[in-house]
Design an enzyme around this catalytic site. Sequence first.
Site, PDB file in Angstrom:
ATOM      1  CE1 TYR A  93      -3.821   2.223   0.730  1.00 32.21           C
ATOM      2  CE2 TYR A  93      -2.503   3.624   2.183  1.00 32.21           C
ATOM      3  CZ  TYR A  93      -3.469   3.865   1.772  1.00 32.21           C
ATOM      4  OH  TYR A  93      -3.801   3.996   1.643  1.00 32.21           O
ATOM      5  CE  LYS A 116      -3.486   4.759  -1.615  1.00 31.63           C
ATOM      6  NZ  LYS A 116      -5.112   5.267  -2.552  1.00 31.63           N
TER       7      LYS A 116
END
Length: 172
Positions: free
Chosen positions: A69, A73
């Site tokens: 994640y 990002k």
Amino acid sequence: MNNAAIFRDAGLATATAIQISELISLNLNLAVVGCHTAVQHFLAHSRPGAIVNVSSHQAQRPVRGALPYATAKAAIEGLTRAAAVDHGPQGIRVNAVALGSITTARYEDHRRKHPETDRQMEALHPLGHVGHPQDVARTVAFLLAPESGFITGAVLPVDGGRSVLGPDPEST
């Protein structure tokens, strides 16, 4: 606005490189497709436009276990800056919002299962609480509006100050 998130923990010691890459791709690809679609539309109609990508405070300060994640990002923030540079001459602005903790159905479910969450979230956010969807919506609306016409390539924290605070209790 491009917003997608898949939360599945996978670490270098516990998952295969392919599994990690797939999770990164799941979080990144929709932003790439969304940016591509928007740029193609703006160029085909010879008009300026604005794109907002959703990132996270984890792009700069990951929490343990969130490698796919956080990596995705961070890549979305790079995509934002690169697209702003590439398409600024055509009047296409590209920005991102880096979210902190925002109350969602998933978050509320977590709170019910973990009563200590409220105390932790108060400590993590200098404003003393998590954000609400309307906090994000107002910021995105501003970045899409003509009033922000000289802002591009920016990553704006919408995190109640979480990104500027010290250690993350999740990391202990």
